[in-house]
Design a protein around this motif. Structure first.
Motif: not given
Length: 721
Positions: A485-504
């Protein structure tokens, strides 16, 4: 007869007023009352809610009395003769003058209208057709009889009349609260918890030594509730986390059966069972004028038997329903299926229902009966708030239904503590499609839902494509994401501009946190990040590397993260790395360090950071084994810190510290409270464009400055810088 009737002297009237005190006397008139074959001269004394017949002679004696609520007929037979009919008898009154009759009728009907503002006393009055021209004053009075209601729609008058009718003493505390607190705040929410302390909770027993006032208290609350039946001010009836007694439940049902004004009913965790829920549904069936738009019966044992009757009501309900909360009602999949089928069959529910909460009903999505729920969600286009947490809901199927239903209106979705799918899923397009087309989504909670890597990637893909939403709070805590899951977040999070608050938090990332933090730091939309419970239980070099990576992230001038949570990470001395960096942090305005067991050494470093830090506004740091020594260190640091605004009381640590050294703990907490209050006042004065200059703050005389003036001067200088 006319010659024998004499006016009542002013002295005797004064005696009557004193005799009936504390009742407020409105009118006193001499009358002749026909009793069997003779007429008796009496005084008719009218108070706010009751009539008294008194003798003309001293000592005064009450011949008879009746409540205005007993009156069912006012028969005006002549210009000076009126017959008042009550539940038990008739009172033929002969007056000296026609004006006396007119004043009495006006006084009684005005009082009835004050007690029942939503009812007209007109139907009670009967007039002699031969003297119709002499009764124009009645019609004129009834037209003007709607004004002069007391505070909150005359609630106190209605309550007093009901107490009088039922033979109970009026509780002035209830009247005072309504007339002052509720009225001054303009509150239209009648909260039973404000008055429930009047109920002693003790049954009547033989030899009960309580006073009659104490014995009636349970009925005080019930009568206060009953008053809502005739009140046009209150629109909400609330009670939460209190077991309602049968007499109160009975009056709630009575209110729902009569009221045209109650729009919101909240009876959350009130200890009732299916029988009471059935009565509510049946009562609403019979009240065609109900305006109830919000129903919250959560936390009660309604079960399938109760939900079946409620479902029948919703199926044929004609009034608009906007808010429905049936969380934790001990219902099965069969009961929820019946409910959603009824909601689907009622077109108004699909068009106007905005809030639906079915959370905490475990297993309702675990069988094939859940198809009716998904079918309703497919047809409902109006939902803004949906909570299905802890229901065994398949998130994949949920996303598919929402895409066809309320995709454009849904702003809050809580699907936590569920499963992604009950069976292996190959097609992930529904997830991508829903999140891509969501237009209003602001809150997405999937906490505690085990997400496979492919499902997590589909979620981020859908959000990455969607350019219509922003400021999304996304909760992916405790989803067992781990390294994949960490790998997925690393790959995708930069392209997501709608998230302002992230709880992982709580995902077992451990060593993967180093690269994960680096990727999250590249995001230009995230301003709040929760990373707690992701650190190894043993403090080692990998944990140190992670903490230094966090420090590096926070010290980056391009970092957008202003709020950081490392709660419940049990970092112990590792927290020192963060605390040392906090001294020079120019980005963070909020930090949560709770549950890290940093002890007094950590509190000392925190105090040093607060001496220097001029950006931090909110600090949360409970469950750190802090003693009175640590609290005093922080208190002394706050003396020179003028920017920290909020620090929730660390209750857990305070309780332990107070047991060991109560005096020092209280001293530290009082200082902390004073300094935070000072900072809030300073900030409020600045935001209100009322910055006081140094010359205005300090006196013109050359005398030495006091400690408080020194602090205020430094505060102004610090804030201006």
């Amino acid at each position: 007869m006319e010659s024998s009737m004499q006016p009542i002297s002013y002295e005797l009237q004064a005696c009557m007023v004193d005799y009936l005190y504390p009742r407020q006397v409105m009118l006193i008139k001499p009358v002749q009352l026909k009793m069997k074959t003779q007429f008796r001269d009496l005084a008719l004394v009218l108070t706010s809610c009751r009539a008294f017949l008194l003798h003309h002679t001293l000592p005064l004696k009450v011949e008879n009395t009746f409540s205005y609520l007993e009156i069912n007929d006012i028969d005006i037979q002549d210009l000076r003769l009126v017959v008042l009919g009550t539940e038990t008898s008739f009172y033929p009154f002969q007056f000296m003058w026609a004006e006396d009759l007119e004043q009495v009728v006006i006084c009684v009907t005005s009082a009835i209208r004050k007690i029942f503002p939503n009812l007209s006393p007109g139907p009670l009055i009967r007039k002699n057709p031969e003297l119709q021209d002499n009764y124009t004053w009645i019609s004129n009075h009834l037209e003007d009889c709607t004004s002069n209601q007391g505070p909150c729609g005359g609630f106190s008058e209605t309550y007093a009349a009901l107490c009088d009718y039922n033979g109970f003493i009026v509780r002035e505390e209830i009247q005072w609260d309504i007339d002052n607190i509720y009225h001054s705040q303009g509150s239209k929410e009648f909260n039973l918890l404000d008055f429930i302390h009047l109920d002693t909770g003790m049954p009547w027993l033989a030899g009960d030594i309580r006073t009659p006032i104490e014995r009636q208290r349970g009925s005080d609350v019930a009568l206060a509730v009953a008053s809502l039946s005739f009140n046009q001010w209150f629109t909400k009836l609330h009670c939460k986390d209190f077991r309602l007694k049968p007499e109160i439940c009975k009056q709630i049902v009575y209110v729902l059966g009569r009221s045209k004004n109650i729009e919101e009913l909240v009876l959350e965790n009130c200890g009732f069972k299916c029988e009471f829920a059935i009565k509510i549904a049946q009562t609403l069936d019979n009240n065609a004028n109900t305006m109830l738009k919000t129903i919250n019966l959560s936390g009660n044992h309604i079960e399938d038997k109760g939900i079946a009757v409620i479902s029948q009501h919703f199926e044929k309900r004609q009034q608009v329903l906007q808010h429905l909360n049936l969380a934790r009602i001990s219902v099965t999949a069969k009961g929820i299926s019946s409910l959603c089928q009824s909601l689907t069959l009622n077109p108004s529910c699909s068009k106007f229902l905005c809030h639906l909460d079915l959370s905490g009903n475990h297993g309702i999505f675990a069988t094939e009966d859940s198809s009716n729920v998904f079918n309703f969600l497919t047809h409902c286009t109006s939902l803004c708030h949906l909570n299905l947490s802890g229901t065994d809901c398949a998130v994949h199927s949920l996303f598919e239904s929402l895409h066809h239903g309320c995709c454009s209106s849904l702003s809050y979705l809580n699907a936590s503590r569920n499963v992604y799918s009950h069976r292996k899923v190959k097609d992930l397009s529904p997830t991508i499609t829903f999140l891509n087309n969501a237009l209003a989504l602001q809150h997405l909670n999937l906490s505690g839902t085990k997400l496979p890597p492919d499902a997590l990637r589909a979620i981020f893909q859908g959000l990455a494509i969607n350019e219509k939403i922003s400021n999304l709070h996304m909760d992916l805590s405790n989803c067992e994401l781990r390294s994949s899951g960490a790998q997925v977040i690393q790959d995708m999070i930069v392209d997501v501009s709608s998230v302002s608050s992230l709880d992982i938090s709580g995902n077992g990332f451990n060593s993967e946190m180093v690269t994960l933090i680096l990727s999250v730091g590249r995001s230009r939309s995230i301003n709040h990040l929760s990373l707690g419970k992701n650190f190894s239980s043993k403090f080692n070099t990998s944990v140190t590397d992670i903490l230094h990576r966090i420090v590096q992230l926070l010290q980056d001038d391009d970092c957008t993260i202003h709020s950081l949570s490392l709660a419940d990470s049990r970092l112990k001395s590792g927290t020192n790395v963060i605390l040392n960096a906090l001294r020079n942090s120019s980005n963070l305005t909020k930090i949560d360090l709770s549950g890290n067991l940093m002890g007094d050494p950590g509190a000392k470093l925190l105090a040093k950071a607060l001496h220097i830090n001029g950006k931090l506004k909110t600090l949360i740091w409970d469950r750190n084994n802090t003693t009175s020594v640590g609290f005093l260190d922080v208190a002394h640091a706050l003396k020179r810190n003028f920017t920290l605004m909020t620090m929730p009381l660390p209750v857990s640590d305070i309780s332990q510290a107070h047991r060991m050294n109560p005096q020092k703990t209280e001293e530290a907490l009082l200082q902390i409270q004073d300094y935070l209050q000072r900072n809030n006042k300073l900030t409020n004065s600045i935001t209100g464009n009322t910055i006081i200059s140094q010359e205005k703050c300090l006196p013109a005389s050359p005398r030495p400055l006091t400690n408080i003036e020194h602090e205020f001067q430094e505060a102004i200088e610090s804030l201006e810088q």
